[in-house]
Design an enzyme around this catalytic site. Structure first.
Site, PDB file in Angstrom:
ATOM      1  N   LYS A   4      -1.590   2.062   9.161  1.00  0.00           N
ATOM      2  CA  LYS A   4      -2.005   0.967   8.277  1.00  0.00           C
ATOM      3  C   LYS A   4      -0.843   0.063   7.909  1.00  0.00           C
ATOM      4  CE  LYS A   4      -5.689   2.994   5.497  1.00  0.00           C
ATOM      5  NZ  LYS A   4      -6.077   3.210   4.099  1.00  0.00           N
ATOM      6  N   LYS A  18       0.811  -1.216   0.000  1.00  0.00           N
ATOM      7  CA  LYS A  18       0.000   0.000   0.000  1.00  0.00           C
ATOM      8  C   LYS A  18       0.843   1.265   0.000  1.00  0.00           C
ATOM      9  CE  LYS A  18      -4.072  -1.851   2.273  1.00  0.00           C
ATOM     10  NZ  LYS A  18      -5.078  -1.549   3.276  1.00  0.00           N
ATOM     11  N   ASN A  29      -7.257  -2.985  -5.700  1.00  0.00           N
ATOM     12  CA  ASN A  29      -7.358  -4.440  -5.620  1.00  0.00           C
ATOM     13  C   ASN A  29      -7.170  -4.990  -7.023  1.00  0.00           C
ATOM     14  OD1 ASN A  29      -7.843  -4.741  -2.829  1.00  0.00           O
ATOM     15  ND2 ASN A  29      -9.937  -4.026  -3.148  1.00  0.00           N
ATOM     16  N   HIS A  65     -16.929   5.276   1.097  1.00  0.00           N
ATOM     17  CA  HIS A  65     -16.031   4.411   0.335  1.00  0.00           C
ATOM     18  C   HIS A  65     -16.612   4.310  -1.072  1.00  0.00           C
ATOM     19  CE1 HIS A  65     -13.522   0.607  -0.196  1.00  0.00           C
ATOM     20  NE2 HIS A  65     -14.331   0.615  -1.249  1.00  0.00           N
ATOM     21  N   ARG A 102      -7.788  -7.728  -8.677  1.00  0.00           N
ATOM     22  CA  ARG A 102      -8.529  -8.985  -8.865  1.00  0.00           C
ATOM     23  C   ARG A 102      -9.997  -8.654  -9.070  1.00  0.00           C
ATOM     24  NH1 ARG A 102     -11.195  -8.391  -4.067  1.00  0.00           N
ATOM     25  NH2 ARG A 102      -9.934  -7.674  -2.321  1.00  0.00           N
ATOM     26  N   GLU A 142      -6.530   2.408  -2.150  1.00  0.00           N
ATOM     27  CA  GLU A 142      -5.732   1.247  -2.573  1.00  0.00           C
ATOM     28  C   GLU A 142      -6.323   0.689  -3.862  1.00  0.00           C
ATOM     29  OE1 GLU A 142      -5.819  -2.418  -0.483  1.00  0.00           O
ATOM     30  OE2 GLU A 142      -7.927  -2.292   0.027  1.00  0.00           O
ATOM     31  N   LYS A 189     -16.871  -4.600   4.091  1.00  0.00           N
ATOM     32  CA  LYS A 189     -18.101  -4.225   3.402  1.00  0.00           C
ATOM     33  C   LYS A 189     -19.243  -5.213   3.656  1.00  0.00           C
ATOM     34  CE  LYS A 189     -14.923  -2.719  -0.117  1.00  0.00           C
ATOM     35  NZ  LYS A 189     -14.180  -3.175  -1.296  1.00  0.00           N
TER      36      LYS A 189
HETATM   37  P1  ADP Z   1      -8.187  -3.181   3.511  1.00  0.00           P
HETATM   38  O1  ADP Z   1      -7.167  -3.365   2.435  1.00  0.00           O
HETATM   39  O2  ADP Z   1      -7.822  -3.892   4.768  1.00  0.00           O
HETATM   40  O3  ADP Z   1      -9.579  -3.447   3.049  1.00  0.00           O
HETATM   41  P2  ADP Z   1      -8.455  -0.314   3.063  1.00  0.00           P
HETATM   42  O4  ADP Z   1      -7.242   0.515   2.959  1.00  0.00           O
HETATM   43  O5  ADP Z   1      -9.137  -0.709   1.785  1.00  0.00           O
HETATM   44  O6  ADP Z   1      -8.113  -1.634   3.912  1.00  0.00           O
HETATM   45  O7  ADP Z   1      -9.504   0.403   4.010  1.00  0.00           O
HETATM   46  C1  ADP Z   1     -10.708  -0.239   4.393  1.00  0.00           C
HETATM   47  C2  ADP Z   1     -11.660   0.746   5.044  1.00  0.00           C
HETATM   48  O8  ADP Z   1     -11.032   1.389   6.155  1.00  0.00           O
HETATM   49  C3  ADP Z   1     -12.136   1.871   4.172  1.00  0.00           C
HETATM   50  O9  ADP Z   1     -13.215   1.505   3.346  1.00  0.00           O
HETATM   51  C4  ADP Z   1     -12.520   2.916   5.217  1.00  0.00           C
HETATM   52  O10 ADP Z   1     -13.764   2.623   5.798  1.00  0.00           O
HETATM   53  C5  ADP Z   1     -11.476   2.730   6.286  1.00  0.00           C
HETATM   54  N1  ADP Z   1     -10.333   3.663   6.073  1.00  0.00           N
HETATM   55  C6  ADP Z   1      -9.144   3.373   5.511  1.00  0.00           C
HETATM   56  N2  ADP Z   1      -8.347   4.455   5.471  1.00  0.00           N
HETATM   57  C7  ADP Z   1      -9.025   5.466   6.045  1.00  0.00           C
HETATM   58  C8  ADP Z   1      -8.751   6.864   6.308  1.00  0.00           C
HETATM   59  N3  ADP Z   1      -7.582   7.417   5.982  1.00  0.00           N
HETATM   60  N4  ADP Z   1      -9.713   7.610   6.906  1.00  0.00           N
HETATM   61  C9  ADP Z   1     -10.910   7.061   7.243  1.00  0.00           C
HETATM   62  N5  ADP Z   1     -11.228   5.768   7.027  1.00  0.00           N
HETATM   63  C10 ADP Z   1     -10.311   4.970   6.438  1.00  0.00           C
END
Ligand code: ADP
Length: 456
Positions: A158, A116, A290, A208, A292, A288, A237
């Site tokens: 993260k 990431k 994905n 999101h 796939r 990010e 989700k």
């Molecule tokens: P993963 O790869 O574990 O799914 P993501 O980076 O896609 O993690 O983030 C998943 C969720 O986490 C997002 O949909 C959002 O709800 C929350 N999130 C991630 N980053 C942020 C941020 N900077 N501020 C607020 N919420 C966040």
């Protein structure tokens, strides 16, 4: 085109890929663990191979066994589905080295987007807005705290290798930071074998919003519009819809252009998703990618009429995309994930035997599932039972169809999330389209079974 495709997965996505292969006239090979002998993907494939005992690391994650299964059955391509090895660059490389085509992007593309922190930098270089944060991974707690102060609290820590909502911690203030930082690092190390983390600004009430990308090996990259996946529990989700109630034509054009620019900058091939956060002031940021097919891909399929899995297979075979871009919008689509979980008990997974199964149906209703009456949900894998997708000419019509479909969807024998989903569909704020990623935290009563009114 290929002759025979091995599906390195199980459950509903294995069935979904088998259907696409059959439509394209391709033979299929199912692989299964000892826990999945009675699974429908085994029954519907032309050929099948048992690849080991129930734990994923001994079966669905075991690369040598999957490659051997392809060799024995003469499969010339492998579709990884989602989860398991779908975003594993080493698997993509091993397939290529074994003369089996990996149906997905290249190992190099998986690698950039799988880290990431590297992905953030690649997108920033392409001019895609990213959430303010550390320029790369940080491993020193004091240095990270200094960065967090510069970014401004609250921040989110993260895992660079993160996925599935794991390895993420929010720190509200400097006092909170040290502990959250250590927790995120140890969680990242145990979940992904990589303790690298980075820090970014934590948005208070974002939505999101993700864009479906398709790219081919002839240099074309397009998007097929967005999906709004703001209804989440612990960053996972539960409900997805398209179009997003918060995205108008102009914003869709700007976000879509940024998503295509980001994917094009790495020459992306296959189906992928650019996930973004949309802030309350209309700013959007890359989160990010994905690399796939996503669980929620049917939302886009129903809205656009494009079969994303067939496009993936065609692209992997070197063909051009069969679509040029986002077709004219036609209505609204909502998807609910039905899980074998008990919302009243913290969404605890509830494997077991399904005694009664009656699926919903009717116009505008799609059900992607691998379960049936008499099927036993094994305890080893994720708890997804079915994806229920409803379309309508308007959001109201799609919502009404979903409400009726959930009411007539009967699964007995194990607890499911159907009653919870029905409560969300009847929630005034959800009905008004007013949700963000914190929606469920603000509506804790949705988790509970309403107490029946006392009998007079
Ligand atoms: P993963 O790869 O574990 O799914 P993501 O980076 O896609 O993690 O983030 C998943 C969720 O986490 C997002 O949909 C959002 O709800 C929350 N999130 C991630 N980053 C942020 C941020 N900077 N501020 C607020 N919420 C966040």
């Amino acid at each position: 085109m290929f002759n025979k495709v091995l599906i390195a997965n199980r459950g509903e996505i294995a069935l979904r890929v088998i259907r696409a292969c059959r439509e394209l006239g391709l033979q299929t090979v199912a692989v299964y663990s000892e826990a999945d002998r009675d699974s429908l993907h085994v029954r519907f494939a032309d050929d099948d191979v048992c690849i080991g005992p129930p734990p994923s690391r001994d079966s669905y994650l075991n690369i040598p066994r999957l490659i051997a299964a392809a060799e024995i059955t003469g499969a010339d391509a492998i579709h990884p589905g989602y989860g398991f090895l779908a975003e594993n660059a080493e698997f993509a490389e091993t397939c290529a080295a074994s003369n089996v085509v990996f149906i997905g992007p290249t190992a190099a593309q998986i690698r950039v987007m799988g880290d990431k922190a590297a992905a953030r930098n690649a997108m920033a270089a392409a001019g895609v807005p990213i959430i303010p944060g550390s320029p790369g991974p940080v491993d020193d707690a004091d240095e990270a705290l200094t960065l967090a102060r510069e970014i401004g609290f609250p921040v989110i820590i993260k895992a660079a290798a993160g996925g599935g909502g794991k390895g993420m911690r929010v720190a509200r203030d400097p006092e909170d930071f040290g502990r959250s930082f250590q927790l995120a690092r140890s969680e990242a190390l145990s979940a992904f074998g990589n303790g690298e983390v980075y820090v970014e600004k934590y948005l208070a009430r974002p939505r999101h919003v993700e864009f479906q990308i398709l790219g081919d090996t002839h240099g074309t990259v397009i998007h097929l519009g967005e999906r709004d996946c703001s209804v989440q529990r612990r960053h996972q989700k539960l409900i997805e819809e398209a179009p997003s109630p918060a995205v108008d034509r102009e914003l869709r054009a700007r976000m879509g252009e940024a998503a295509v620019r980001g994917a094009s900058s790495i020459g992306y091939t296959g189906a992928g998703t650019i996930e973004m956060l949309l802030d309350t002031d209309g700013s959007f940021y890359f989160m990010e990618m994905n690399t796939r097919i996503q669980v929620e891909h049917p939302v886009t399929e129903m809205l656009t009429g494009v079969d994303l899995v067939k496009e993936q297979i065609r692209v992997a075979a070197g063909e051009r995309l069969s679509v040029r871009g986002l077709p004219a919008p036609r209505g609204h689509v909502i998807e609910c994930r039905v899980n074998a979980e008990d919302p009243a008990r913290n969404f605890q997974p509830c494997p077991g035997k399904i005694a009664v199964f009656h699926p919903p149906g009717g116009p505008g209703v799609r059900l992607d599932t691998h379960v049936y009456a008499g099927y036993t949900v094994p305890p080893y894998y994720d708890s997804l039972l079915a994806k229920l997708i409803c379309e309508g000419r308007t959001r109201e019509e799609a919502l009404r169809r979903m409400q009726i479909a959930l009411e007539s969807f009967i699964i007995e024998g194990i607890p499911t999330t159907i009653p919870f989903l029905a409560r969300v569909m009847a929630n005034p704020r959800f009905m008004a389209g007013e949700v963000d990623t914190k929606f469920l935290e603000r509506e804790p009563e949705l988790m509970k079974e309403p107490v029946p009114a006392a009998v007079a």
